[in-house]
Write a protein that holds these residues in place. Structure first.
Motif, PDB file in Angstrom:
ATOM      1  N   LYS A 116     -58.908  -0.340  22.943  1.00 60.22           N
ATOM      2  CA  LYS A 116     -58.924   1.104  23.786  1.00 60.22           C
ATOM      3  C   LYS A 116     -60.750   1.358  23.673  1.00 60.22           C
ATOM      4  CE  LYS A 116     -56.727   2.570  20.030  1.00 60.22           C
ATOM      5  NZ  LYS A 116     -55.980   4.170  19.373  1.00 60.22           N
ATOM      6  N   SER A 151     -61.641   2.999  27.801  1.00 66.43           N
ATOM      7  CA  SER A 151     -62.707   4.136  27.327  1.00 66.43           C
ATOM      8  C   SER A 151     -64.120   3.455  28.859  1.00 66.43           C
ATOM      9  CB  SER A 151     -62.772   4.289  26.158  1.00 66.43           C
ATOM     10  OG  SER A 151     -61.505   4.280  25.450  1.00 66.43           O
ATOM     11  N   ALA A 194     -54.989   3.822  26.119  1.00 69.97           N
ATOM     12  CA  ALA A 194     -54.528   3.828  25.108  1.00 69.97           C
ATOM     13  C   ALA A 194     -53.368   3.933  24.055  1.00 69.97           C
ATOM     14  CB  ALA A 194     -55.314   5.289  24.243  1.00 69.97           C
TER      15      ALA A 194
END
Length: 444
Positions: free
Chosen positions: A166, A170, A424
């Motif tokens: 994640k 990001s 996510a």
């Protein structure tokens, strides 16, 4: 500026670019692509918790060895040399074959003696038998505890791997968005210079660029912390750059039925099985206490050598036989130990009921969390499509002066956030499924 000077500057600039590129390459470190299976294998190999758990198994095995050693013959040897004062010794010994006695003063200054004794237990009220049985049960329980800790390490590794995935996603998505924001600022700057755009709209674009830069800094910091945590789990150097292999990670499975998962947990949970084995050990401990009510029988043997200079010498006094020992006081001294053993059995039975309730709650919680995670993926997938379409429409309207700059920037933020949420959600679903496997005792 003449041609020579211009050429020199160009050469210097090119050389500087090459030097910077070489320096960056020397300091850069190619990221190591890590699959989930590799991460789990390395974490199991380097886990300090598992090493500690193994020491508990070793201690249980040593308890078995100690009980067996207590069944071996015991042998003790002792000896003394005593220096004496000058005591008055008056022995009444027969003289000249007559019954009459006479006095004789002896001078004794030293005494030497040595003793050896051996004992082999034959019967101890089944104390060794049931003590060994209890120790074997406790060793099995310790092994199950170690396997339960192993499951926890696997789950922690999956969670850390998910965080790494994640965090990297990001960073990539925010960096991509920052590039687009900078292109927009460049475009707006040119339009503002040509009088085609209000300066206020340019400031809004620059403000959004700054906000995205701050978001990228936070994302990069999270990635650094997550990487350090992952390296600690894997036993790798702290500065190792890692990247998750999404192909080995994002694979969803069917959720099945909650009742079936619960039955699987009762059959496979290590903590539940360990509690049952400890109940067997506690029952064996009751039999060990009962052994106090029986006599102890052992084979015995001894040897004594005594030397009192000028008085007596005994070089070979040996004995052998069977010894019986019975502690009558155990009839009224073993009550508390018996109650303690029975209370231990009751505690473990009660703990079994507590574990059943915990298993029911943990399995159902993990099951419905996984179901929810899969539904979130579907929702976020639709949100990505909607956010992309919304940005496309808003951008077309903005190009035709039908919406404000604020609306365009809001659509841009919503698009990036939807993509981050979607990535996510996929990672969280994998963690939720592994948690379901762990709660059922079948994580692999």
């Amino acid at each position: 500026m003449n041609t020579t000077t211009r050429t020199k500057r160009m050469v210097f600039a090119i050389a500087s670019v090459f030097w910077l590129a070489a320096t960056a390459h020397s300091f850069a470190q190619d990221p190591r692509k890590l699959t989930l299976e590799e991460a789990i294998e390395m974490s199991l190999k380097n886990s300090k918790q598992l090493k500690l758990s193994q020491t508990n198994v070793d201690l249980a095995g040593l308890s078995i060895k100690q009980i067996r050693e207590n069944q071996l013959p015991s042998l003790s040897v002792s000896g003394s040399y005593l220096r004496l004062n000058s005591p008055n010794i008056n022995l009444k010994l027969p003289q000249n074959g007559n019954d009459s006695t006479g006095g004789s003063d002896l001078k004794v200054h030293q005494v030497m003696y040595g003793m050896a004794s051996a004992s082999l237990p034959i019967f101890s009220g089944f104390r060794f038998k049931y003590g060994l049985e209890s120790a074997h049960y406790l060793e099995q329980a310790a092994k199950l505890d170690a396997e339960n800790d192993r499951d926890a390490v696997i789950q922690n590794t999956v969670a850390a791997y998910s965080n790494l995935y994640k965090a990297k996603k990001s960073v990539d998505l925010v960096a991509e968005n920052l590039l687009r924001e900078r292109e927009r600022v460049t475009e707006f700057t040119n339009r503002e210079k040509n009088g085609m755009l209000a300066r206020n709209d340019l400031m809004k674009a620059k403000l959004q660029e700054s906000n995205v830069e701050l978001t990228l800094l936070d994302a990069e910091n999270d990635l650094k912390v997550t990487t350090i945590n992952m390296n600690l789990l894997l036993g790798m150097p702290e500065n190792t750059v890692l990247t998750a292999d999404s192909a080995s990670f994002i694979t969803l499975k069917e959720e099945g039925n909650a009742a079936e998962w619960e039955q699987t947990a009762i059959s496979h949970r290590k903590d539940f099985a360990a509690n049952g084995i400890r109940q067997k050990a506690a029952n064996s401990d009751i039999k060990v206490v009962k052994a106090d009510f029986y006599p102890n029988v052992a084979l015995t043997a001894g040897y004594v050598a005594l030397n009192i200079p000028g008085v007596a010498m005994i070089p070979n006094a040996m004995n052998a036989g069977i010894g019986v020992r019975y502690d009558i006081g155990s009839l009224w001294k073993s009550g508390a130990k018996m109650e303690q053993a029975k209370t231990r059995v009751y505690q473990l039975k009660t703990n079994e009921e507590i574990l059943l309730d915990r298993i029911h709650l943990e399995v159902n919680t993990a099951y419905y969390n996984y179901v929810l995670s899969k539904r979130k993926i579907d929702v976020y997938a639709k949100a990505v499509e909607q956010a992309d379409e919304n940005y496309r429409i808003t951008k077309n309207k903005y190009d035709n002066s039908l919406v404000t700059t604020t609306e365009l920037l809001d659509a841009d933020v919503a698009q990036v956030q939807s993509r981050i949420n979607f990535e996510a959600a996929k990672a969280d679903a994998i963690v939720a499924y592994k948690k379901l496997e762990q709660s059922a005792g079948v994580i692999n």
